[in-house]
Design an enzyme around this catalytic site. Structure first.
Site, short mmCIF file in Angstrom:
data_model
loop_
_atom_site.label_atom_id
_atom_site.label_comp_id
_atom_site.label_asym_id
_atom_site.label_seq_id
_atom_site.Cartn_x
_atom_site.Cartn_y
_atom_site.Cartn_z
N ASP A 65 0.84 -1.20 0.00
CA ASP A 65 0.00 0.00 0.00
C ASP A 65 0.87 1.25 0.00
O ASP A 65 1.92 1.29 0.64
CB ASP A 65 -0.90 0.02 1.24
CG ASP A 65 -1.87 -1.15 1.25
OD1 ASP A 65 -1.42 -2.27 1.56
OD2 ASP A 65 -3.05 -0.95 0.96
N THR A 66 0.40 2.29 -0.68
CA THR A 66 1.14 3.55 -0.72
C THR A 66 0.87 4.37 0.54
O THR A 66 1.81 4.73 1.26
CB THR A 66 0.76 4.36 -1.97
OG1 THR A 66 1.14 3.61 -3.13
CG2 THR A 66 1.47 5.71 -1.99
#
Length: 413
Positions: free
Chosen positions: A97-98
């Site tokens: 995930d960013t």
């Protein structure tokens, strides 16, 4: 089965496993509310606090990376550039995930004397190794998540208790497609159809109200053919848009301008198209019958082998992640899935007809998602959760069952 809202259906996710009321709440209020730690096949957790690995003599360096609010692919490209390497010499076991704090191994070819300073990135350790890190060496990820400002705690608790007893559908989650701009799979479909004009239209002419004003103006300019103005407006973080526009402004034809986009990013688009089709397959399979029991024509996984279900055979139901080299289910399941492919105008062979480096083979994916070590705690209006999922499964798919968001971006998805 409880039907999902229109946004989810746009991504192929038509149903929920739980029939509880929406809890509301926000994930990722801060990156620290969503911590992802890679788990190797032997059970070693690549913890944010650090890890000890046994080095091996070889021509690869494994680096323990903790990143905050940093995109994995863009980190790989930046690291390769800083070390003077090709992006092909830098590998990861999986995308993380960013908007999160994530901890994982990145491998680079050859020895590394000094690591660069990169915003939002910490390097916690290095080891010489005899092979690169690859997805096959990863079991999955451990998630530590706080769902904040829950509007209906009883609804959250009801869903969480239900998820202890009922597996969720193993959909590909929102982040595979985007919630501000849910078009990643549409770009992938345009690539698979080899339709550069459709790709351009999706990238620049499809504008969403949730986008920033700068991004909207830049897309409008690009859509009208004013590439120079669009380049002025797009911030540098819009890597793929800027690469595409620079080539168009330089006189490239549209297809070759698209092919100048880093292949890792183009591959994400194609894999998102695969994911969307799988989600549609899974939704149809849920309509046919419970996903915890095989029906005639189903494919099942037994001892890591894929077979057609037969009475008394058992096994875990799987569906194809469409691409070259996969079998389709038979009977009414197979007929329904072939109908989806016809509706989408895609043939499995299209995935193999892409240029080298973008060819994607098919595989199989379990239809049920069951977290390991699942625990939660209510803290006022917040819910603390921790669990481990196998590689390729999405924590947001479990959170979706709790929050049941009509507009996912408003809830941090």
């Amino acid at each position: 089965m409880l039907e999902a809202p229109s946004f989810d259906k746009m991504l192929g996710m038509f149903y929920y496993a739980t029939d509880t009321c929406p809890s509301g709440g926000v994930i990722k209020r801060s990156p620290e509310d969503f911590v992802v730690e890679e788990v190797l096949l032997d059970g070693t957790v690549i913890a944010t606090s650090g890890v000890e690995l046994r080095p091996r003599v070889g021509n690869w360096t494994w680096i323990h990376v903790v990143k905050r609010n940093v995109d994995t692919i863009k980190l790989v490209l930046r690291l390769a550039r800083a070390l003077g390497l090709s992006h092909r010499d830098v590998s990861v076991g999986g995308l993380k995930d960013t908007k999160a704090v994530t901890s994982q191994i990145i491998s680079v070819r050859g020895p590394v004397a000094n690591l660069p300073q990169l915003p939002g990135v910490q390097f916690l350790g290095m080891w010489s190794m005899d092979k690169p890190i690859t997805p096959s060496q990863i079991y999955g990820n451990r998630f530590t998540i706080i769902l904040r400002d829950v509007e209906r705690i009883s609804c959250a608790e009801g869903a969480l208790e239900a998820l202890k007893k009922t597996a969720a559908p193993n959909y590909y989650g929102y982040q595979r497609f985007g919630t501000i701009r849910p078009v990643t799979h549409l770009l992938g479909k345009a690539l698979l159809k080899k339709d550069p004009h459709l790709f351009f239209e999706v990238m620049f002419c499809k504008i969403f109200s949730r986008e920033s004003e700068v991004a909207k103006r830049a897309r409008e300019a690009a859509c009208k053919g004013d590439y120079a103005k669009a380049l002025e407006l797009f911030p540098k973080k819009f890597v793929e848009e800027r690469v595409f526009l620079k080539r168009l402004a330089g006189g490239y034809d549209m297809w070759n301008a698209i092919m100048a986009i880093p292949p890792q990013i183009l591959r994400v688009y194609i894999e998102a198209a695969q994911s969307y089709i799988f989600n549609r397959f899974l939704s149809i399979r849920m309509e046919i019958g419970p996903i915890d029991r095989p029906v005639e024509g189903d494919l099942v996984e037994i001892n890591r082998q894929i077979a057609y279900y037969a009475e008394g055979l058992g096994g875990e139901v799987v569906l194809p992640v469409v691409g070259a080299g996969v079998r389709m289910p038979r009977g009414k399941v197979g007929e329904a899935l072939l109908r989806v492919l016809r509706e989408e105008g895609l043939d499995p062979s299209a995935f193999l007809k892409m240029p080298r480096g973008l060819r994607v083979y098919g595989t199989y994916r379990r239809v049920r998602l069951e977290p390991a070590g699942f625990e939660y705690k209510i803290m006022g209006n917040d819910v603390f959760m921790q669990f481990t999922l196998p590689r390729g499964s999405y924590a947001t798919v479990l959170l979706r069952e709790v929050v049941k968001p009509a507009e996912p971006h408003k809830h941090g998805f």
